[in-house]
Scaffold this motif. Sequence first.
Motif, PDB file in Angstrom:
ATOM      1  N   LEU A 348       0.833  -1.207   0.000  1.00  0.00           N
ATOM      2  CA  LEU A 348       0.000   0.000   0.000  1.00  0.00           C
ATOM      3  C   LEU A 348       0.863   1.251   0.000  1.00  0.00           C
ATOM      4  CD1 LEU A 348      -2.988  -0.707   2.404  1.00  0.00           C
ATOM      5  CD2 LEU A 348      -2.968  -0.633  -0.074  1.00  0.00           C
ATOM      6  N   THR A 349       1.917   1.242   0.818  1.00  0.00           N
ATOM      7  CA  THR A 349       2.777   2.421   0.914  1.00  0.00           C
ATOM      8  C   THR A 349       3.282   2.825  -0.463  1.00  0.00           C
ATOM      9  OG1 THR A 349       3.559   1.389   2.949  1.00  0.00           O
ATOM     10  CG2 THR A 349       4.687   3.388   2.230  1.00  0.00           C
ATOM     11  N   LYS A 350       3.748   1.825  -1.210  1.00  0.00           N
ATOM     12  CA  LYS A 350       4.357   2.115  -2.504  1.00  0.00           C
ATOM     13  C   LYS A 350       3.382   1.931  -3.651  1.00  0.00           C
ATOM     14  CE  LYS A 350       8.925   0.748  -0.923  1.00  0.00           C
ATOM     15  NZ  LYS A 350       9.276   2.165  -0.647  1.00  0.00           N
ATOM     16  N   SER A 351       2.175   1.478  -3.329  1.00  0.00           N
ATOM     17  CA  SER A 351       1.159   1.238  -4.341  1.00  0.00           C
ATOM     18  C   SER A 351       1.674   0.282  -5.423  1.00  0.00           C
ATOM     19  CB  SER A 351       0.699   2.564  -4.962  1.00  0.00           C
ATOM     20  OG  SER A 351      -0.541   2.375  -5.599  1.00  0.00           O
ATOM     21  N   SER A 352       2.172  -0.867  -4.980  1.00  0.00           N
ATOM     22  CA  SER A 352       2.770  -1.817  -5.919  1.00  0.00           C
ATOM     23  C   SER A 352       1.709  -2.580  -6.705  1.00  0.00           C
ATOM     24  CB  SER A 352       3.654  -2.808  -5.131  1.00  0.00           C
ATOM     25  OG  SER A 352       3.884  -3.971  -5.891  1.00  0.00           O
ATOM     26  N   GLN A 353       1.806  -2.484  -8.047  1.00  0.00           N
ATOM     27  CA  GLN A 353       0.873  -3.225  -8.892  1.00  0.00           C
ATOM     28  C   GLN A 353       1.112  -4.728  -8.775  1.00  0.00           C
ATOM     29  OE1 GLN A 353      -0.978  -0.778  -9.394  1.00  0.00           O
ATOM     30  NE2 GLN A 353      -1.252  -0.632 -11.598  1.00  0.00           N
ATOM     31  N   VAL A 354       2.392  -5.101  -8.776  1.00  0.00           N
ATOM     32  CA  VAL A 354       2.740  -6.518  -8.771  1.00  0.00           C
ATOM     33  C   VAL A 354       2.245  -7.176  -7.487  1.00  0.00           C
ATOM     34  CG1 VAL A 354       4.643  -8.166  -8.868  1.00  0.00           C
ATOM     35  CG2 VAL A 354       4.733  -6.067 -10.236  1.00  0.00           C
ATOM     36  N   GLY A 355       2.495  -6.522  -6.356  1.00  0.00           N
ATOM     37  CA  GLY A 355       2.066  -7.066  -5.081  1.00  0.00           C
ATOM     38  C   GLY A 355       0.556  -7.226  -5.028  1.00  0.00           C
ATOM     39  N   THR A 356      -0.158  -6.176  -5.453  1.00  0.00           N
ATOM     40  CA  THR A 356      -1.619  -6.242  -5.428  1.00  0.00           C
ATOM     41  C   THR A 356      -2.113  -7.365  -6.329  1.00  0.00           C
ATOM     42  OG1 THR A 356      -1.521  -3.841  -5.315  1.00  0.00           O
ATOM     43  CG2 THR A 356      -3.695  -4.805  -5.535  1.00  0.00           C
ATOM     44  N   SER A 357      -1.489  -7.499  -7.501  1.00  0.00           N
ATOM     45  CA  SER A 357      -1.913  -8.536  -8.436  1.00  0.00           C
ATOM     46  C   SER A 357      -1.728  -9.910  -7.822  1.00  0.00           C
ATOM     47  CB  SER A 357      -1.103  -8.465  -9.729  1.00  0.00           C
ATOM     48  OG  SER A 357      -1.121  -7.164 -10.226  1.00  0.00           O
ATOM     49  N   LYS A 358      -0.587 -10.100  -7.164  1.00  0.00           N
ATOM     50  CA  LYS A 358      -0.320 -11.410  -6.571  1.00  0.00           C
ATOM     51  C   LYS A 358      -1.355 -11.737  -5.507  1.00  0.00           C
ATOM     52  CE  LYS A 358       4.377 -12.562  -7.588  1.00  0.00           C
ATOM     53  NZ  LYS A 358       5.722 -12.901  -7.103  1.00  0.00           N
ATOM     54  N   ILE A 359      -1.677 -10.735  -4.680  1.00  0.00           N
ATOM     55  CA  ILE A 359      -2.694 -10.963  -3.649  1.00  0.00           C
ATOM     56  C   ILE A 359      -4.019 -11.314  -4.320  1.00  0.00           C
ATOM     57  CG2 ILE A 359      -4.050  -9.890  -1.812  1.00  0.00           C
ATOM     58  CD1 ILE A 359      -1.619  -8.210  -1.125  1.00  0.00           C
ATOM     59  N   ALA A 360      -4.403 -10.530  -5.328  1.00  0.00           N
ATOM     60  CA  ALA A 360      -5.703 -10.724  -5.967  1.00  0.00           C
ATOM     61  C   ALA A 360      -5.818 -12.114  -6.574  1.00  0.00           C
ATOM     62  CB  ALA A 360      -5.915  -9.666  -7.036  1.00  0.00           C
ATOM     63  N   GLN A 366     -14.350 -14.463  -5.911  1.00  0.00           N
ATOM     64  CA  GLN A 366     -15.367 -13.440  -5.725  1.00  0.00           C
ATOM     65  C   GLN A 366     -15.091 -12.513  -4.552  1.00  0.00           C
ATOM     66  OE1 GLN A 366     -17.767 -12.864  -7.750  1.00  0.00           O
ATOM     67  NE2 GLN A 366     -17.858 -14.721  -8.989  1.00  0.00           N
ATOM     68  N   SER A 367     -14.035 -12.793  -3.780  1.00  0.00           N
ATOM     69  CA  SER A 367     -13.949 -12.079  -2.502  1.00  0.00           C
ATOM     70  C   SER A 367     -13.680 -10.580  -2.659  1.00  0.00           C
ATOM     71  CB  SER A 367     -12.905 -12.730  -1.590  1.00  0.00           C
ATOM     72  OG  SER A 367     -11.636 -12.571  -2.168  1.00  0.00           O
ATOM     73  N   VAL A 368     -12.880 -10.199  -3.678  1.00  0.00           N
ATOM     74  CA  VAL A 368     -12.607  -8.770  -3.854  1.00  0.00           C
ATOM     75  C   VAL A 368     -13.886  -8.033  -4.246  1.00  0.00           C
ATOM     76  CG1 VAL A 368     -11.351  -7.077  -5.220  1.00  0.00           C
ATOM     77  CG2 VAL A 368     -10.192  -9.132  -4.424  1.00  0.00           C
ATOM     78  N   TRP A 369     -14.607  -8.635  -5.201  1.00  0.00           N
ATOM     79  CA  TRP A 369     -15.868  -8.031  -5.621  1.00  0.00           C
ATOM     80  C   TRP A 369     -16.813  -7.889  -4.426  1.00  0.00           C
ATOM     81  CZ3 TRP A 369     -21.024  -9.115  -5.440  1.00  0.00           C
ATOM     82  CH2 TRP A 369     -21.848  -8.324  -6.259  1.00  0.00           C
ATOM     83  N   GLU A 370     -16.828  -8.923  -3.603  1.00  0.00           N
ATOM     84  CA  GLU A 370     -17.745  -8.948  -2.467  1.00  0.00           C
ATOM     85  C   GLU A 370     -17.411  -7.819  -1.480  1.00  0.00           C
ATOM     86  OE1 GLU A 370     -19.387  -9.774   1.261  1.00  0.00           O
ATOM     87  OE2 GLU A 370     -17.257 -10.174   0.932  1.00  0.00           O
ATOM     88  N   VAL A 371     -16.110  -7.596  -1.235  1.00  0.00           N
ATOM     89  CA  VAL A 371     -15.716  -6.512  -0.325  1.00  0.00           C
ATOM     90  C   VAL A 371     -16.112  -5.157  -0.915  1.00  0.00           C
ATOM     91  CG1 VAL A 371     -13.747  -5.314   0.690  1.00  0.00           C
ATOM     92  CG2 VAL A 371     -13.868  -7.798   0.803  1.00  0.00           C
ATOM     93  N   PHE A 407      -9.491  -5.439 -11.490  1.00  0.00           N
ATOM     94  CA  PHE A 407     -10.460  -5.070 -10.480  1.00  0.00           C
ATOM     95  C   PHE A 407      -9.766  -4.696  -9.178  1.00  0.00           C
ATOM     96  CE2 PHE A 407     -14.823  -5.751  -8.817  1.00  0.00           C
ATOM     97  CZ  PHE A 407     -15.477  -5.177  -9.885  1.00  0.00           C
ATOM     98  N   ALA A 408      -8.798  -5.511  -8.785  1.00  0.00           N
ATOM     99  CA  ALA A 408      -8.139  -5.320  -7.498  1.00  0.00           C
ATOM    100  C   ALA A 408      -7.408  -3.996  -7.420  1.00  0.00           C
ATOM    101  CB  ALA A 408      -7.177  -6.467  -7.240  1.00  0.00           C
TER     102      ALA A 408
END
Lengths: 580, 86
Positions: A348-360, A366-371, A407-408
């Motif tokens: 989050l601090t660095k707003s990493s695309q790669v990190g977010t993608s890996k988490i997603a 469906q969990s991201v959509w649900e949140v 989406f993520a």
Amino acid sequence: MAKVTRQVVPAWRFILVILLLACLASLLIWRVLSLQVLDTERGHEFLRGQGDARTVRTEHIPAYRGVISDRNGEPLAISTPVASIWINPKHIISESDRWAELAGVLGMSRQKLKEKIIQNSRRGFVYLRRHLSPQLADEILALRIKGVNVQREYKRYYPAGEVASHIVGFTNIDDQGQEGMELAFESWLKGESGSKRVLKDLHGNVFRDIGQGVSASSGKDLMLSIDMRLQYLAYRELKAAMKRVEAKSGSVVMLDSQTGEVLAMVNQPSFNPNNRRALKPAHMRNRAMTDMFEPGSTVKPLTVVAALESGRYQPNTVINTSPGYIRVGKKTLVDPVNYGSIDVTSILTKSSQVGTSKIALDLDEQSVWEVFSRFGLGVSTGSSFPGESAGLLPGRPNWRPIERVNFAFGYGLTVTPLQLAQAYSVFASGGVLRPATLLRQEQVEKGEQIISEKVAGQLVDMLKTVTGEDGTAKRARVASYSVAGKTGTVHKVSDKGGYADNRYMAVFAGLAPASEPRIVTVVMIDEPNLDKYHGGESAAPVFSRVVTDALRILDVTPDKALPVNRLVNGKPVKGRRKSA
Amino acid sequence: MLAVSLLVLLLVVVSALGVIYSSYKSRQLFSEVQQQNREAMRLEEDWGRLLLEQSTWASHARIERLAKSELKMVVPAPETIIVVKR
């Protein structure tokens, strides 16, 4: 002396005369009866009707429209009495010797008045001038020109002018709401106009009130949730920023995180509701509620919520983002630099695309959509504001990996700045979602606990790092207060399809003070110039300026340790002539 | 018989005077109502005008300008602020 001769008068002559007289008398009696008693075609009812038609008039009593004020009672829209002059051309046409006089008082050219009368000579009602001052109307009435009449009306004034025009909206010349809250609460504000029946003499003066009719009942007042001090502040800073970064448009929304009330909502470009001659429809849009944009990185915290809730991630769970890019389907997503192995907080601090993608990709489909949907994205805030859009949160049964990843980090869905602020208020209130409202609330809405208090607290701590030394939004910092927030820089959709490479939207969403959040603020800037297109460079400074002053105005205790006490012999060191 | 007639006559005269008086009074009151209505209208105008005047003079932009230019007021820098009570 002539001799009077007497002749015998025949009796039939007497009878004839008497009969004739009786006939006349009975004719008279018949006439009187038919006029006054009998129900004949042109009898008493007809006559009374004709009499009334010449004297009884129903006067319209305009209702006083309720005042719109801010949360402290400062007026934002008030009605003042004005007068409109109307003429009956059929009557005034015969008064041509007095036209010049009338034109003089009205400040109209004689030629124009003449044309107006002659063009409409077959009509019975034409407005000559609307919304004049009542004094001027009295002067015109004093001329006593046949066929010139005055109608009492109310005109709406907006003391706050362009600063609050998008929220307040405006009315048309007939005092009906056209935009904004004036339209949304039309029936609440407008009141019931009344009527009274009066007798008028030849000159149109009222000489008796017959008393039948309805008295006008005033409209009710409306108190908005916005605070004009903060509204003005946000407006001033947004306007300055628009100039600085040469953007197309922009919005700032400030919510009270405890109640969900909108404290300030401003947009650029704006318009002055008191002078609508040069009004462009594009200036009238309350962009903070009507314009949807792809939120980009600003929804990454919501993705992280999904991660934390899955139980597989903690703020300090380490994720390897090497080598700084990741291939998903046919697309390659890149970070500006290779961040290596970093924890979720740093993503989050660095707003990493790669990190977010890996988490997603690792999370449930469906969990991201649900949140997102739990945070109120894709659903209108329920403010009943005209033209409010609900954003788009498309759901689907099967997600392709690239769709999940997009989406993520905030592509493939749209939100309004208000929705984004509402979503961030969940972090600020310990996990409670309260619908954003434009009306002042007497009681705090209970809201709905949508995430646990623990997760909300963790998110605030993580978002605090964004304004820290390594974060993307150092310029969102606020002196004496801690700030948690997230930047977003979004590619705009190109006209040709796909995303444009050189057109962006810069967003910053944040809350302050982070230790005990009071306000949530979202700054959205549309197409800043290319030197400062990043959310941390164009939107964050606006956030910083607005929030610094807002917290001071709201009298919030600073939560950051203040620098050394700079008292020198009991006197402060000469202060800088500039606000921080 | 005569006494009754005289009494009735008297009553008629009295009631006639009553009608005259009450319609006179009603006209008088009506004109007063009209006057009061006009006064109410005038006061309403004044109120609206004063409210506008007030909001013009007290507009945030103007106050800020005057505070900065005429009164030379500044927002204290954070490091000069001392929190007395938390």
